[in-house]
Every structure is written in C-alpha cells, then in structure tokens.
Design an enzyme around this catalytic site. Structure first.
Site, PDB file in Angstrom:
ATOM      1  CD  GLU A 271      58.304  54.396  55.926  1.00 36.26           C
ATOM      2  OE1 GLU A 271      57.169  54.308  55.428  1.00 36.26           O
ATOM      3  OE2 GLU A 271      58.688  53.682  56.867  1.00 36.26           O
TER       4      GLU A 271
ATOM      5  CG  ASP B 132      61.221  53.100  58.629  1.00 38.96           C
ATOM      6  OD1 ASP B 132      60.062  52.642  58.603  1.00 38.96           O
ATOM      7  OD2 ASP B 132      61.889  53.309  57.601  1.00 38.96           O
TER       8      ASP B 132
ATOM      9  CB  SER C  88      56.774  51.135  55.873  1.00 40.33           C
ATOM     10  OG  SER C  88      55.631  51.873  56.238  1.00 40.33           O
TER      11      SER C  88
ATOM     12  CG  ASP D 227      49.284  29.204  59.675  1.00 41.26           C
ATOM     13  OD1 ASP D 227      49.589  30.076  58.842  1.00 41.26           O
ATOM     14  OD2 ASP D 227      48.830  28.087  59.359  1.00 41.26           O
ATOM     15  CB  ILE D 228      48.266  35.050  59.537  1.00 43.44           C
ATOM     16  CG1 ILE D 228      49.323  35.531  60.549  1.00 43.44           C
ATOM     17  CG2 ILE D 228      47.137  36.061  59.386  1.00 43.44           C
ATOM     18  CD1 ILE D 228      48.824  35.767  61.939  1.00 43.44           C
TER      19      ILE D 228
ATOM     20  N   GLY E 105      49.543  27.410  56.835  1.00 41.52           N
ATOM     21  CA  GLY E 105      50.874  27.340  56.246  1.00 41.52           C
ATOM     22  C   GLY E 105      51.240  28.650  55.567  1.00 41.52           C
TER      23      GLY E 105
ATOM     24  CG  ASP F  48      49.042  33.177  53.708  1.00 37.66           C
ATOM     25  OD1 ASP F  48      49.270  34.393  53.559  1.00 37.66           O
ATOM     26  OD2 ASP F  48      48.801  32.663  54.820  1.00 37.66           O
TER      27      ASP F  48
END
Length: 605
Positions: A280, A284, A522, A563-564, A582, A584
């Site tokens: 992880e 990052d 992540s 927008d997805i 919008g 979600d």
C-alpha cells in the site's frame, strides 16, 4: 484494452474481520481495596456544547461566499472555541474543593475540554461516591484501578461528561493560573497481486504511467515548491522499499533524482522503509510523488493496530490535546503501551506538525467501531479542518458492502456497510474510476471489475448526519435515481460519500522490483491529494493560505468535474447505487478537470 487482465496489486487497505469480531477480554480479578492514600491522576471531562457552533463556523470559513472564507483557526483560537464555559469551570472547581482536592494544582486543557488534577484515592472516592479496588489485568500483567459506576452530582450533569482516574504521578500545576481486538489480524488487500507486465507501457489503457495520468487530467509538471508545504501520507504498518522507488523513478519519472525518499515521522516506534506487507505505501508514494514534485512528501508512520481502531495514533501525534480529549484513546479499540518487545511508551502526543494535506488509504468498517469512537475521532477531523488541513480518504473497493461484509439491519434486512473515516463529513472521500476505450475515444466511468470484486466504495454513514453542504446534491440524486431498497438497507439521512473520484484501475507501479499494474481507491486518494498539494503550492507562493477544507467549495462548483454516469457499486445481494448525472454514491461529483479545479482554487481569496 480493459478486456485485458486488470491486476490490482493493492487496493484500499481494510482491517481484517478479527479486529472487529473480538474474543471476550480477559477478566481482571480484584486484588483488594485500593490504598486510600495513593495519589492518582484524575481528569474531569466536560461536555462540548459548542460542537454545533464549530461545525457552523467550519461551513462559514470554507464557503467562498462568506466574509469569513479562509479565516482558519490557529491553535489558540481553536482552544478558545472548545474551552469549557467559565460557569462549567467554576462549578467543577467548587466540586473538587468540596472533596478536599487542592485545585491550585489543577490544569485546564482547553481544546480537549478537560481539567486534570492529582488527588488521593480517598478523595476520589468521596468525590464520586464510589469505592476503588486494585485489580490484576491478566492481559498486561499489571495492576489497575477499578470501581463501580461513579456518580456525577445533580447540577453538574450538564457540565461534566465523565471522570477518569489512572494511577500515576501528579500532573504539573498550571504555570500562571487555572482559568475484538485481542485477536491479531493482518492488513490485507482486496485483490490478488500479479506480476503481469504490460506489453506496451505507452498504451495507457493497459498501464497508466505518471505521464499518462498527467495527460488524462491535464496536469503540468511542477516547477516550484512552496516552503512548508510537504504532502502528508498516512502510513499504517506497511512500509516502502527505497529500491522500488528508485526503480520507478528511473523508468517513468526521470526528473525525480535517484535516492529521493519521503521524510518519515515515526509514531510510537513504527519505522519505514521496511518490510513490505501489502504494497500500500509503495502505491501511495508512486501515485503522489510524480504530481507533487519538486515538493516533498512526509509519511506519518503508525504501527499496525490489531484491535480494530485506526487513526488515533496519528491524531495523537499531531495534536497533544487529542490524547486526553474525551478521556483519551479507546482502551479496547486502540493500542495501549507498553508493548512486550515493542514500543514502551508513552504514546506520542503532539510530537509532529500536521501537513496541509493528508492522504489516507486505510479504512475499517464503520460498524466495527463504536458510535462513540466514530464521533470522537470525527470531531478531531473537524478540528483539523478548522485549522485549514485537507484530509483525503479512500472510499473503499468493494462497493456498498464495506470491507468485511454486510450488516443485518432491523427486521432482518441486509444492510450496506459504510467505511470510516470516509464516512466523516469533515474529510473528502475519494472513489475510483477506470477508463474505457472505444477505438481512440476514451470515457472515464466508475470502476467495475467483477473479476477482482473491485467496485468503488460509497454509501451513507449510519453514525454521522448528512452535512448541509451536500443535502441538495443528494436530494437531487434520489429524486431521479432512488433504488427503492427496503427500509433499513442504508441510512438515507447519513453523511453521503464519496465526494469525488479519480483513476483507480491499471496504474503502473514498481512493487518488489517488478513493474506491475495496481489500483484501488487507495491509488485515487493520494493522486487527488497530490493535485491539491500542487494547488496549495501556487496559493502559498502567491501569499495566500492553503485551501483547507474542500467539500463546501467542491459541491458549489460541479463544473470543475467530469461527471461520471456509467456503472454501479454492487454488494449485499444488490446492484448497489447507480452512477448518474450530478453527484452519486459511486463517484461523488465525478473526476476533477485539473486546469479548471486549479483555476478555481488558486483564484479564491
């Protein structure tokens, strides 16, 4: 193409089930009555009636339309905001004096709303109308004080939350005046790692390298670093390998010199670089560095906590008052010191300065923490927001079911499981997208990877109420896209998340000296954090303050997002929520258009 293998080397790291489903704690058999002459360290914890006022203030100072915009609080102002009232202090001092306790040695901690003082056990027994016993803790092998429930006198209930008593040396007097858990569990990724190497690293659909990511979002290379603006990354047990960083710099980020590494702020004995656990931290760092460079990165390295709690060790280390706020850390969910063969303590309190931006890629299920734990820590995230700190948190990688599975709600209804701290309204929760290609045309959609059970986490808190800044956006979503699940499936009035989403699939990293593709929210969280840190650079170099708490601004300006509207986040035997026009509960407001976001935030006062 995404039809090729999309390997997730490390997604948002979630705490294991054992940390939530703990064995009963060992009993502490009584040794006998406590010696009444023994001096103990006691604290009176006040109620904090100004929490609502603090939230209102945060919404004002993070609102570009307010005259108070950008007027974040310094430590002194924050202390004054949360200090108990003069009346509360007076009543408590009179109460202590009535039990023969010398108040001249008492010490007020304003930000944690507590008064600490030394007293004998006899005095505390008289004060609280209880009897103390000395017991033996079979888990630690140490003696400890126990008592029956203590009594807060009538007239003080509205002022005093509770009282803590611990054995130890007396506190220093004020200078001027007073005005689960037992089972260890490893952090584990949500998807299997593979050593698949893309055949053509120039093909972004197979492997999103740093240059591909910059092209996707329109991010130019950084040229100048503002002083005192390092990006913060929360480290948790896992550690990075310098050889992997150098391998990555050499292959994909040649403008970063070999040997470049983060500053590591070690907390409670945690160290880095060190042994890899789940990859992880390396993810990052390799997401953030190519965007923030030439800015520096700071890792706040905390030890792994096998009891289920998360975040408190870091918060203690950057805010001394948090160590004692509300009685201190949770004795069940947080690590206590000393540890055999490990950190001997005491836990670090106020050791480090917090960075302007902090990215967090770890999350336990909200249901595996007590409501008190969630609310107490969420209050601290609010205090950091009041100081102008931006906190980005990965929203999770398994849709609506959280990290460890769904819940059984009222009437036997299967309920969704939100993750924390993304479910706190004072952080910015980050979901994940992927890029689908139709020939040469690219479309960013919500991540949807059944093979690896990888879907953007999102939903509604069962503990934290929905903040004012997102009510309109959430209501608009439900007016057109209410999934009409049975009552109890989720808390429609809870804090809704995520707030935004970024690329979280098929990102290229070096892990164990192999080039692999990875992903998860992540990856998205530090990527967005790096963007905000770059924007803070420009603000600081222009003589402005860091942008601070983002959410209010973002919800006012959906135009700076792509927008997805494609895909959903299934779980708990449902299709979850649907991405839509919008905001979600899959991708939030969408993915940032960096040039537009940058122009918006840099040009604010």
């Amino acid at each position: 193409m995404l039809g090729q293998r999309s390997i997730l080397a490390s997604c948002v790291a979630l705490l294991g089930a054992q940390s939530a489903l703990a064995s009963p704690q060992p009993e502490s058999p009584a040794v006998g009555p406590a010696d009444g002459s023994t001096v103990v360290h006691a604290s009176v914890i006040f109620h904090q009636p100004r929490l609502e006022e603090a939230e209102t203030l945060l919404l004002e100072i993070s609102n570009p339309q307010s005259d108070k915009f950008g007027q974040y609080l310094d430590r002194q102002a924050l202390e004054e905001l949360f200090a108990p009232s003069e009346e509360s202090q007076r009543k408590v001092l009179e109460w202590l004096e009535s039990a023969g306790i010398e108040t001249k040695q008492a010490r007020l901690r304003k930000a944690s709303a507590s008064i600490e003082f030394p007293a004998t056990i006899s005095q505390m027994e008289g004060l609280l109308k209880t009897e103390y016993q000395m017991s033996h803790d079979s888990r630690t092998g140490k003696r400890q004080l126990t008592s029956s429930a203590h009594i807060i006198p009538k007239g003080l209930e509205d002022h005093v939350h509770f009282v803590t008593v611990t054995a130890g040396a007396p506190v220093e007097p004020n200078k001027p005046n007073l005005k689960r858990r037992s089972q260890p569990s490893a952090v584990s990724p949500l998807a299997l790692r593979d050593t698949h190497t893309p055949t053509d690293l120039r093909n972004c659909s197979l492997s999103w390298t740093p240059s591909c990511i910059r092209d996707l979002y329109g991010i130019p290379l950084g040229t100048e670093a503002a002083p005192n603006n390092s990006m913060g990354i929360f480290g948790y047990g896992d550690a990075y390998n310098q050889a992997d960083l150098d391998n990555f710099w050499g292959k994909y980020v040649e403008f970063i010199p070999q040997g470049t590494a983060p500053t590591v702020n070690s907390i409670n004995g945690a160290t880095a670089p060190g042994p890899r656990v789940d990859g992880e931290q390396i993810l990052d760092l390799q997401m953030a560095y190519p965007i923030v460079w030439p800015q520096e990165v700071v890792v706040f390295q905390t030890p792994y906590n096998n009891r289920g709690g998360i975040g408190n060790a870091f918060l203690d280390a950057v805010d001394a008052e948090y160590c004692t706020f509300d009685g201190g850390d949770d004795p069940v969910l947080d690590v206590t010191y000393p540890i055999f063969g490990g950190w001997q303590g005491p836990a670090m309190c106020g050791t480090y300065n917090v960075t302007n931006v902090v990215s967090i890629s770890y999350a336990p299920d909200e249901k595996d923490l007590t409501p008190h734990y969630v609310q107490r820590q969420c209050t601290e995230w609010m205090k950091l927001a009041l100081r102008g700190v931006t906190v980005l948190v990965a929203s999770g990688d398994t849709g609506v079911q959280g990290g460890m599975g769904c819940m059984l709600g009222p009437g036997g209804v299967t309920s969704f499981s939100p993750l924390f701290p993304g479910s706190c309204p004072y952080v910015t929760a980050v979901g994940a997208t992927q890029v689908d290609f139709n020939g040469s045309e690219a479309q960013e959609v919500a991540v949807y990877d059944p093979k690896h059970n990888f879907y953007s986490g999102g939903g509604f808190s069962n503990v934290n109420a929905q903040p004012a800044y997102q009510k309109e956006a959430v209501a608009k979503y439900f007016s057109a896209h209410d999934p009409k699940y049975p009552e109890g499936t989720y808390n429609k009035s809870g804090r809704a998340f995520p707030d935004v989403a970024l690329l979280g699939a098929n990102v290229t990293i070096s892990d164990r000296m192999e080039i692999v593709v990875s992903g998860g929210t992540s990856a998205a969280a530090p990527l967005f954090g790096a963007m905000i840190n770059r924007i803070n650079d420009e603000r600081l170099l222009a003589g402005k303050k860091p942008i601070g708490f983002l959410n209010q601004i973002l919800y006012q300006h959906p135009e700076v997002f792509t927008d997805i509207t494609v895909n959903n986040n299934p779980g708990c035997g449902t299709e979850g929520f649907q991405a839509a026009e919008g905001w979600d509960p899959v991708t939030g407001l969408g993915s940032p258009k960096f040039p537009a976001l940058r122009d918006l935030l840099v040009n604010l006062p």
